[in-house]
Design an enzyme around this catalytic site. Structure first.
Site, PDB file in Angstrom:
ATOM      1  N   ASP A 226       8.121 -11.237   2.034  1.00  0.00           N
ATOM      2  CA  ASP A 226       8.576 -10.979   3.405  1.00  0.00           C
ATOM      3  C   ASP A 226       9.703 -10.057   3.472  1.00  0.00           C
ATOM      4  OD1 ASP A 226       9.684 -13.252   2.470  1.00  0.00           O
ATOM      5  OD2 ASP A 226      10.016 -14.131   4.521  1.00  0.00           O
ATOM      6  N   ASP A 250      -1.369  -5.326  -2.601  1.00  0.00           N
ATOM      7  CA  ASP A 250      -2.438  -4.815  -1.935  1.00  0.00           C
ATOM      8  C   ASP A 250      -1.433  -4.054  -0.553  1.00  0.00           C
ATOM      9  OD1 ASP A 250      -4.641  -3.912  -0.804  1.00  0.00           O
ATOM     10  OD2 ASP A 250      -5.650  -5.643  -0.387  1.00  0.00           O
ATOM     11  N   ASP A 254       0.012  -0.153   0.010  1.00  0.00           N
ATOM     12  CA  ASP A 254      -0.154   0.544   1.173  1.00  0.00           C
ATOM     13  C   ASP A 254       1.168   0.964   2.021  1.00  0.00           C
ATOM     14  OD1 ASP A 254      -2.854   1.117   0.529  1.00  0.00           O
ATOM     15  OD2 ASP A 254      -3.502  -0.027   2.547  1.00  0.00           O
TER      16      ASP A 254
END
Ligand code: NAD
Length: 362
Positions: A226, A250, A254
């Site tokens: 986080d 993943d 991005d």
């Protein structure tokens, strides 16, 4: 001494053949300058393979890839094959290739090109100089852990289950890629986990920490996922190399890529324990602009540079390609996707010619 390498080319579908043609010309030019002998073999994958053979990954293609030193892929997919059953879809060919080559590490750089800084949605002072590599574990973790599925719970309700699990060996092999990648870069590795909550992450942190002793030249840090997601948009320049599991990687790869703001500029590499790596742009086959000489070939060309650096151990060739990309951007050449006022509009081929010109000038 001349190094000889066999490279399998998988142009695939859509803009794939156009951008691959540019990358091959660039590689030929670099080879002539770096005492490299590159032998190219083209094979079918995706929709093109379905049309020719009925399968998105013919056995012959996988064999050709396995026998080569590196695989350069462009992109697969398109409207024509969208309604086929899952097993016959182009994407199934790509998943089969990754599995067939045992590729467990995915490397995705997020590099800000000074000339394209205004394409980022973040402020110039935040993103200027960003150069991050995200190393993501690709074949384990919650996407593959058992049990998984939708079961009936004791209450009679349905219960969805996935399992995040890593073996020590799976963590060690991706951590090794993380440390070695950091060694080839600026020597800083940040391992991302959720060890304050997840046991699987505690094991991850323990193993990565243990391995650090073997890499005294790499400075290791840890972040909870986080916090890492927050830091990536707050102060991305603090990062050099990030290593993380499948799910966190993943998402973070991005997020990091989008700091750069331009999909036509993003390369990637997938590596296994031994055998050839797979090098490909992050974008898809862009069927909306295929065959119109509008595609940006730079992500493909930068994937070829990653192939030289991480797949064929030829960093000087990779440097030359990356310098050529910087030079053409500096000269103002832009394909439509990265065009801005006052720049010189070129098509895919025009960008290729500008790159060759730049390479010849070094
Ligand atoms: P896409 O990346 O192909 O295209 C998204 C948008 O970005 C389009 O407007 C496209 O024109 C543009 N774009 C992408 N690459 C570009 C480039 N090099 N130069 C200029 N513009 C570029 O994603 P999509 O539209 O979601 O998918 C199209 C097809 O590609 C689908 O069949 C999908 O399954 C496939 N796909 C393949 C891969 C892969 O091969 N690894 C990855 C993603 C999508």
């Amino acid at each position: 001494m001349t190094q000889h390498h066999r490279i399998t080319l998988l142009p695939g579908d859509g803009i794939g053949p156009e951008i691959m043609a540019v990358a091959v010309e660039v590689l030929r030019e670099v080879a002539s300058k770096c005492a490299l002998q590159l032998e190219f073999t083209e094979a079918l994958i995706g929709g093109a393979a379905i049309d020719a053979t009925g399968s998105p990954l013919p056995e012959e293609t996988l064999e050709t890839c396995r026998k080569s030193d590196a695989v350069l892929l462009a992109a697969i997919g398109g409207y024509k094959w969208d309604n086929l059953a899952r097993q016959q879809r182009p994407e199934t060919g790509l998943l089969g290739l990754r599995a067939g080559l045992g590729l467990f590490a995915n490397l995705r750089p997020a590099t800000i090109f000074p000339q394209l800084i205004d394409a980022s949605s973040l402020k110039r002072e935040v993103v200027e100089g960003v150069d991050i590599m995200v190393v993501r574990e690709l074949t384990g973790g919650i996407y593959f852990g058992q049990p998984k599925g939708i079961f009936e719970a004791e209450t009679g309700e349905k219960r969805g289950v996935n399992t995040m699990a890593y073996l020590e060996g799976e963590i060690d092999r991706i951590a090794k890629v993380g440390f070695e990648t950091a060694q080839k870069r600026r020597g800083k590795l940040c391992s991302v986990d959720k060890a304050n909550v997840l046991d699987v992450s505690q094991l991850w942190r323990d193993r990565v920490t243990l391995m650090a002793a073997q890499y005294p030249d790499v400075e290791l840090s840890h972040l909870y996922v986080d916090n890492a997601a927050m830091q990536l948009v707050r102060a991305p320049k603090q990062f050099d190399t990030i290593v993380t599991g499948n799910l966190f990687g993943d998402i973070l790869s991005d997020e990091a890529a989008m700091l750069t703001g331009s999909i036509g500029m993003l390369p990637s590499a997938s590596l296994g324990a031994d055998g050839p790596g797979l090098f490909e742009p992050v974008h898809g086959s862009a069927p909306d602009i295929a065959g119109q000489d509008k595609a940006n070939p730079l992500a493909q060309v930068l994937s070829a540079a990653m192939m030289l650096r991480y797949g064929l151990d030829c960093p000087e060739g990779a440097d030359k390609i990356e310098q050529a990309v910087l030079q053409v951007l500096e000269q103002g050449y832009r394909t439509g996707d990265i065009m801005s006022e006052g720049m010189k509009a070129v098509g895919c081929q025009g960008m290729g010619e500008a790159l060759l010109e730049a390479l010849r000038s070094f």
